[in-house]
Design a protein around this motif. Structure first.
Motif, PDB file in Angstrom:
ATOM      1  N   PRO A  94      15.020 -19.330  -0.451  1.00 23.58           N
ATOM      2  CA  PRO A  94      15.253 -18.093  -1.220  1.00 23.58           C
ATOM      3  C   PRO A  94      13.975 -17.570  -1.872  1.00 23.58           C
ATOM      4  O   PRO A  94      13.763 -16.352  -1.942  1.00 23.58           O
ATOM      5  N   GLU A  95      13.116 -18.485  -2.328  1.00 17.52           N
ATOM      6  CA  GLU A  95      11.858 -18.058  -2.955  1.00 17.52           C
ATOM      7  C   GLU A  95      10.932 -17.408  -1.926  1.00 17.52           C
ATOM      8  O   GLU A  95      10.255 -16.410  -2.226  1.00 17.52           O
ATOM      9  N   GLU A  96      10.900 -17.962  -0.724  1.00 14.18           N
ATOM     10  CA  GLU A  96      10.075 -17.371   0.328  1.00 14.18           C
ATOM     11  C   GLU A  96      10.595 -15.988   0.716  1.00 14.18           C
ATOM     12  O   GLU A  96       9.808 -15.050   0.930  1.00 14.18           O
ATOM     13  N   ILE A  97      11.902 -15.861   0.819  1.00 14.00           N
ATOM     14  CA  ILE A  97      12.489 -14.571   1.173  1.00 14.00           C
ATOM     15  C   ILE A  97      12.157 -13.520   0.120  1.00 14.00           C
ATOM     16  O   ILE A  97      11.865 -12.355   0.436  1.00 14.00           O
ATOM     17  N   GLU A  98      12.168 -13.930  -1.148  1.00 12.06           N
ATOM     18  CA  GLU A  98      11.813 -12.999  -2.216  1.00 12.06           C
ATOM     19  C   GLU A  98      10.361 -12.553  -2.093  1.00 12.06           C
ATOM     20  O   GLU A  98      10.033 -11.368  -2.295  1.00 12.06           O
ATOM     21  N   LEU A  99       9.471 -13.473  -1.754  1.00 11.92           N
ATOM     22  CA  LEU A  99       8.068 -13.127  -1.534  1.00 11.92           C
ATOM     23  C   LEU A  99       7.928 -12.150  -0.360  1.00 11.92           C
ATOM     24  O   LEU A  99       7.155 -11.190  -0.425  1.00 11.92           O
ATOM     25  N   MET A 100       8.670 -12.399   0.696  1.00 14.63           N
ATOM     26  CA  MET A 100       8.605 -11.534   1.872  1.00 14.63           C
ATOM     27  C   MET A 100       9.121 -10.133   1.544  1.00 14.63           C
ATOM     28  O   MET A 100       8.569  -9.132   2.018  1.00 14.63           O
ATOM     29  N   ARG A 101      10.179 -10.068   0.740  1.00 11.70           N
ATOM     30  CA  ARG A 101      10.677  -8.763   0.306  1.00 11.70           C
ATOM     31  C   ARG A 101       9.615  -8.024  -0.516  1.00 11.70           C
ATOM     32  O   ARG A 101       9.415  -6.817  -0.374  1.00 11.70           O
ATOM     33  N   HIS A 102       8.957  -8.758  -1.395  1.00 13.03           N
ATOM     34  CA  HIS A 102       7.943  -8.150  -2.254  1.00 13.03           C
ATOM     35  C   HIS A 102       6.805  -7.574  -1.424  1.00 13.03           C
ATOM     36  O   HIS A 102       6.422  -6.399  -1.610  1.00 13.03           O
ATOM     37  N   ILE A 103       6.271  -8.353  -0.516  1.00 16.04           N
ATOM     38  CA  ILE A 103       5.095  -7.895   0.226  1.00 16.04           C
ATOM     39  C   ILE A 103       5.450  -6.733   1.153  1.00 16.04           C
ATOM     40  O   ILE A 103       4.654  -5.808   1.355  1.00 16.04           O
ATOM     41  N   ASN A 104       6.667  -6.742   1.701  1.00 15.29           N
ATOM     42  CA  ASN A 104       7.067  -5.629   2.551  1.00 15.29           C
ATOM     43  C   ASN A 104       7.349  -4.365   1.736  1.00 15.29           C
ATOM     44  O   ASN A 104       7.098  -3.247   2.197  1.00 15.29           O
ATOM     45  N   LYS A 105       7.848  -4.540   0.521  1.00 19.79           N
ATOM     46  CA  LYS A 105       8.054  -3.389  -0.355  1.00 19.79           C
ATOM     47  C   LYS A 105       6.715  -2.758  -0.726  1.00 19.79           C
ATOM     48  O   LYS A 105       6.554  -1.523  -0.668  1.00 19.79           O
ATOM     49  N   ILE A 106       5.755  -3.577  -1.097  1.00 28.28           N
ATOM     50  CA  ILE A 106       4.432  -3.062  -1.465  1.00 28.28           C
ATOM     51  C   ILE A 106       3.788  -2.348  -0.286  1.00 28.28           C
ATOM     52  O   ILE A 106       3.228  -1.245  -0.421  1.00 28.28           O
ATOM     53  N   SER A 107       3.858  -2.945   0.894  1.00 27.37           N
ATOM     54  CA  SER A 107       3.244  -2.333   2.067  1.00 27.37           C
ATOM     55  C   SER A 107       3.945  -1.037   2.435  1.00 27.37           C
ATOM     56  O   SER A 107       3.295  -0.065   2.852  1.00 27.37           O
ATOM     57  N   SER A 108       5.265  -0.976   2.278  1.00 26.44           N
ATOM     58  CA  SER A 108       5.995   0.264   2.562  1.00 26.44           C
ATOM     59  C   SER A 108       5.568   1.367   1.603  1.00 26.44           C
ATOM     60  O   SER A 108       5.355   2.521   2.008  1.00 26.44           O
ATOM     61  N   GLN A 109       5.438   1.013   0.328  1.00 30.11           N
ATOM     62  CA  GLN A 109       4.993   2.003  -0.655  1.00 30.11           C
ATOM     63  C   GLN A 109       3.565   2.472  -0.355  1.00 30.11           C
ATOM     64  O   GLN A 109       3.245   3.658  -0.523  1.00 30.11           O
ATOM     65  N   ALA A 110       2.731   1.553   0.095  1.00 32.75           N
ATOM     66  CA  ALA A 110       1.348   1.913   0.423  1.00 32.75           C
ATOM     67  C   ALA A 110       1.306   2.882   1.598  1.00 32.75           C
ATOM     68  O   ALA A 110       0.497   3.821   1.626  1.00 32.75           O
ATOM     69  N   HIS A 111       2.171   2.674   2.595  1.00 35.56           N
ATOM     70  CA  HIS A 111       2.245   3.612   3.721  1.00 35.56           C
ATOM     71  C   HIS A 111       2.664   5.003   3.232  1.00 35.56           C
ATOM     72  O   HIS A 111       2.121   6.016   3.678  1.00 35.56           O
ATOM     73  N   CYS A 112       3.627   5.045   2.333  1.00 35.29           N
ATOM     74  CA  CYS A 112       4.069   6.338   1.782  1.00 35.29           C
ATOM     75  C   CYS A 112       2.932   7.028   1.018  1.00 35.29           C
ATOM     76  O   CYS A 112       2.783   8.258   1.074  1.00 35.29           O
ATOM     77  N   TRP A 113       2.141   6.232   0.325  1.00 36.76           N
ATOM     78  CA  TRP A 113       0.987   6.765  -0.409  1.00 36.76           C
ATOM     79  C   TRP A 113      -0.014   7.396   0.556  1.00 36.76           C
ATOM     80  O   TRP A 113      -0.564   8.469   0.288  1.00 36.76           O
ATOM     81  N   VAL A 114      -0.232   6.735   1.686  1.00 37.71           N
ATOM     82  CA  VAL A 114      -1.137   7.277   2.706  1.00 37.71           C
ATOM     83  C   VAL A 114      -0.599   8.602   3.232  1.00 37.71           C
ATOM     84  O   VAL A 114      -1.331   9.596   3.339  1.00 37.71           O
ATOM     85  N   MET A 115       0.685   8.633   3.563  1.00 37.66           N
ATOM     86  CA  MET A 115       1.279   9.871   4.087  1.00 37.66           C
ATOM     87  C   MET A 115       1.146  11.026   3.103  1.00 37.66           C
ATOM     88  O   MET A 115       0.879  12.170   3.496  1.00 37.66           O
ATOM     89  N   ALA A 116       1.326  10.732   1.819  1.00 37.26           N
ATOM     90  CA  ALA A 116       1.304  11.783   0.800  1.00 37.26           C
ATOM     91  C   ALA A 116      -0.095  12.351   0.575  1.00 37.26           C
ATOM     92  O   ALA A 116      -0.232  13.483   0.087  1.00 37.26           O
ATOM     93  N   HIS A 117      -1.129  11.588   0.923  1.00 40.57           N
ATOM     94  CA  HIS A 117      -2.492  12.019   0.608  1.00 40.57           C
ATOM     95  C   HIS A 117      -3.361  12.280   1.836  1.00 40.57           C
ATOM     96  O   HIS A 117      -4.509  12.707   1.702  1.00 40.57           O
ATOM     97  N   ALA A 118      -2.834  12.024   3.029  1.00 44.12           N
ATOM     98  CA  ALA A 118      -3.601  12.293   4.248  1.00 44.12           C
ATOM     99  C   ALA A 118      -3.700  13.797   4.488  1.00 44.12           C
ATOM    100  O   ALA A 118      -2.755  14.538   4.206  1.00 44.12           O
ATOM    101  N   GLN A 119      -4.833  14.218   5.000  1.00 44.80           N
ATOM    102  CA  GLN A 119      -5.015  15.633   5.295  1.00 44.80           C
ATOM    103  C   GLN A 119      -6.113  15.812   6.332  1.00 44.80           C
ATOM    104  O   GLN A 119      -6.983  14.941   6.484  1.00 44.80           O
ATOM    105  N   PRO A 120      -6.077  16.900   7.079  1.00 50.47           N
ATOM    106  CA  PRO A 120      -7.119  17.170   8.071  1.00 50.47           C
ATOM    107  C   PRO A 120      -8.498  17.167   7.426  1.00 50.47           C
ATOM    108  O   PRO A 120      -8.663  17.591   6.276  1.00 50.47           O
ATOM    109  N   GLY A 121      -9.483  16.688   8.174  1.00 52.27           N
ATOM    110  CA  GLY A 121     -10.854  16.657   7.675  1.00 52.27           C
ATOM    111  C   GLY A 121     -11.267  15.297   7.140  1.00 52.27           C
ATOM    112  O   GLY A 121     -12.457  15.046   6.925  1.00 52.27           O
TER     113      GLY A 121
END
Length: 245
Positions: A94-121
């Motif tokens: 259960p502790e490992e699964i919680e860690l895996m949830r955490h790291i995937n949540k952070i990475s998902s949020q980071a992808h959203c951050w990239v999408m929100a700030h990406a622009q041509p140029g």
């Protein structure tokens, strides 16, 4: 077992940690120096010592088995432990699964951050930088799971783009699709997320068609996924859905 470091080590690397420090952090039953290893095992007088030595099915390389001065005095079995550890790693606590949830949540949020700030140029490495900043600043993830891939336009068709010979240095153009294969690492647990999006925020008709076909394929596999299903069947299902679309 951890190395016994000399006092002058602290000048370069900071505080030299003692046994109590590791006991408190890792909550183990006992902590000893590596210099105590030979005597410790000798006192145990084991009938056999199991060492980790097996072939990695992906790389074809073999794990280097542990050794120490004095191990030749015992019977060593290097054929059982590797497979046992591989099977143990498949099941997560259960502790490992919680860690895996955490790291995937952070990475998902980071992808959203990239999408929100990406622009041509921009340059592709700037997309990578946005991901790394969010995952470290917000999630405490100092390291990445692998060399990040940020391929825009035709670069997105290169499977392992982002390596030293093509280091995410392309120019991001208006109308490009960005393929971002990036994942952060936290306490040795990793994430691996790939997503694609239009740099200017709007899909062309062709881009929309391909995106929605892949998305339908992904959801079909997720719906069919359950214990006991064949990976090959899931692979075939994804192809079938894409072709139908």
């Amino acid at each position: 077992f951890f190395p016994k470091l000399p006092g002058e080590y602290a000048i370069f690397m900071g505080e030299v940690r003692g046994k109590d420090s590791f006991l408190n952090e890792y909550e183990t039953d006992e902590v000893l120096f590596t210099t105590d290893l030979a005597d410790y095992i000798k006192d145990l007088d084991p009938s056999v010592i199991y060492t980790n030595h097996g072939r990695n099915s992906d790389s074809g390389l073999y794990a280097k088995q542990a050794s120490y001065e004095g191990i030749d005095d015992f019977r060593v079995d290097n054929g059982l432990l590797y497979d046992a550890i591989v099977h143990c790693r498949v099941r997560k606590s259960p502790e490992e699964i919680e860690l895996m949830r955490h790291i995937n949540k952070i990475s998902s949020q980071a992808h959203c951050w990239v999408m929100a700030h990406a622009q041509p140029g921009m340059r592709e490495f700037q997309l990578e930088s946005l991901f790394q900043h969010w995952s470290y600043f917000r999630g405490g993830c100092r390291h990445q799971s692998y060399t990040n891939i940020c391929g825009c336009g035709a670069n997105g068709a290169v499977l392992h783009y982002g390596h030293a010979g093509a280091p995410n240095d392309g120019l991001v153009k208006d109308g490009d699709m960005a393929l971002c294969d990036m994942g952060a690492e936290f306490r040795c647990y990793t994430s691996d997320i790939t997503c694609s999006f239009p740099i200017n925020g709007k899909f062309s008709d062709d881009q929309k068609m391909v995106y929605e076909a892949v998305l339908a394929s992904q959801f079909a596999v997720m719906r069919a996924m359950k214990p006991g299903v064949s990976y090959i069947d899931m692979h075939a299902l994804s192809y079938r859905v894409i072709l139908e679309k």
